[in-house]
Design an enzyme around this catalytic site. Structure first.
Site, PDB file in Angstrom:
ATOM      1  CE1 TYR A  95      54.067  16.453  55.774  1.00 25.31           C
ATOM      2  CE2 TYR A  95      55.950  16.228  53.978  1.00 25.31           C
ATOM      3  CZ  TYR A  95      54.669  16.910  54.623  1.00 25.31           C
ATOM      4  OH  TYR A  95      53.967  17.793  53.771  1.00 25.31           O
ATOM      5  CD  GLU A 137      53.714  18.514  50.701  1.00 28.14           C
ATOM      6  OE1 GLU A 137      54.561  17.937  51.138  1.00 28.14           O
ATOM      7  OE2 GLU A 137      52.894  18.971  51.651  1.00 28.14           O
TER       8      GLU A 137
END
Length: 397
Positions: A95, A137
């Site tokens: 990310y 996730e």
């Protein structure tokens, strides 16, 4: 969640994202792949080359900015994103890479308009979304790992056998190399293969095409012209070949039947038949009324016809209809041409109270979506999996 100032600054960029969003996301992908080539394995080159990935991301960024003050409006889109990321094995460390490249792309495309204050607001907005996705996730990874037969990350599977389903589609039966149990899946889900091709790691999703509960996973792969991975699998995935596989994922799944019952309509074109086969295999023995409509160019590229015919013969609740647009002399389709609105109208009950699933090439899906809406199928009972901006799918309706 955000300060009023952050919301105001992010929403102020909406007009710019409407006009420059695709330029930003296209530049973003160029930056990321140049500076961080290790992440290229998470992206499909074909989607990059066609521009659909950049358009889809531009639409997502715009939607996020426009709804930054009421993110609950985007809740429906999150499960698909989460499942796609989990299927590919996206991790928390990915990310920051995306965030840095996205902010750099915004600055370089918008220039002086992208002030430090605006970029700081976007950094805050991005981090909040990243934190949400990372947590969601991790829940998927943990659930897959803790279920019977489950695992996290890559697991080695051996090709037990391969079978040609048509001139273009090959089925691979995959069994775990460790001989342990298999994680249960829901019809409609897919696997991700992690392959090394010419020294480069690539990842591809393939729908599971058999019913759950078998001692194997079956995927069915269409050989695409110029398709790097599909051609490799057709040429090299022989019995005994070992492949690295990530756990089943995906939210385009066969929903539970409501208590009052509801007919199931499965409409597919080309290789879109693969997840529908899993759904059909699971639903046929239940007695639920099923209409299975498949469109193909001709009999040579029509996969699974014998199996669908066998299921229809064994289960009176299953009715199959095949449509070929360029049939050969020896072919015997039920109809020629395309799956039209008129054909669907004849297949649907008068009250249109069905679960309507469709999957196939983009023009096919645009037509099926428009037909479903026009014929009055309730919106919450229309199910599909579509790569690209949803506006592209819904424009025809």
């Amino acid at each position: 969640m955000f300060s009023e100032r952050t919301i105001s600054l992010v929403k102020a960029t909406v007009p710019l994202l409407q006009s420059q969003g695709e330029a930003i996301t296209s530049h973003f992908y160029r930056l990321m792949f140049t500076n961080h080539p290790e992440v290229k394995a998470f992206f499909n080159e074909a989607h990059q080359a066609s521009g659909t990935q950049a358009r889809a991301l531009a639409g997502a960024v715009l939607a996020y900015a426009a709804h930054i003050d009421r993110l609950e409006a985007l809740a429906g889109a999150l499960p698909r994103i989460i499942q796609k990321h989990a299927a590919l094995g996206v991790l928390p460390e990915h990310y920051p890479v995306v965030g840095r490249c996205l902010l750099q792309a915004i600055r370089e495309v918008l220039g002086e308009v992208a002030t430090d204050e605006i970029l700081a607001a976007w950094a805050e907005a991005y981090q909040a979304l990243a934190d949400l996705l990372i947590a969601a996730e991790e829940e998927v990874y943990r659930a897959n790992e803790q279920q019977p037969g489950g695992w996290r990350g890559q697991r080695r599977f051996r090709v037990a056998r391969r079978e040609a389903e048509s001139e273009l589609i090959l089925s691979l039966y995959l069994e775990p190399e460790d001989g342990a149990a298999l994680l249960a899946f829901t019809p409609g889900q897919y696997l991700t293969l992690v392959l090394d091709i010419d020294g480069e790691t690539v990842r591809r999703n393939y729908s599971l095409s058999d019913a759950p509960g078998k001692p194997w996973y079956r995927i069915s792969v269409k050989r695409e012209e110029g398709g790097r991975v599909s051609n490799w699998l057709h040429a090299h995935a022989q019995a005994g070949t070992v492949l690295d596989v990530l756990p089943p994922c995906g939210d385009f799944v066969l929903k539970p039947v409501p208590a009052e019952g509801r007919p199931l309509v499965l409409v597919t074109g080309g290789v879109g038949i693969t997840p529908a086969m899993s759904m059909l295999e699971a639903a046929a023995p239940t007695g639920r009324s099923i209409r299975f409509i498949h469109a193909a160019r001709h009999g040579g590229v029509h996969a699974f016809r014998e199996r669908v015919d066998a299921l229809a013969a064994a289960h009176a609740n299953v009715e199959a209809l095949y449509v070929y647009d360029t049939p050969r002399d020896s072919d015997r389709p039920h109809a020629t041409g395309f799956v039209t609105q008129e054909l669907l109208a004849q297949a649907l009950p008068a009250d249109r109270d069905v679960d309507f699933y469709f999957l196939g090439p983009k023009p096919f899906m645009q037509a099926m979506y428009a037909n479903g809406v026009t014929l009055g199928v309730p919106a919450q009972q229309i199910h599909y999996e579509f790569f690209g901006p949803l506006e592209d799918l819904k424009a025809a309706a």
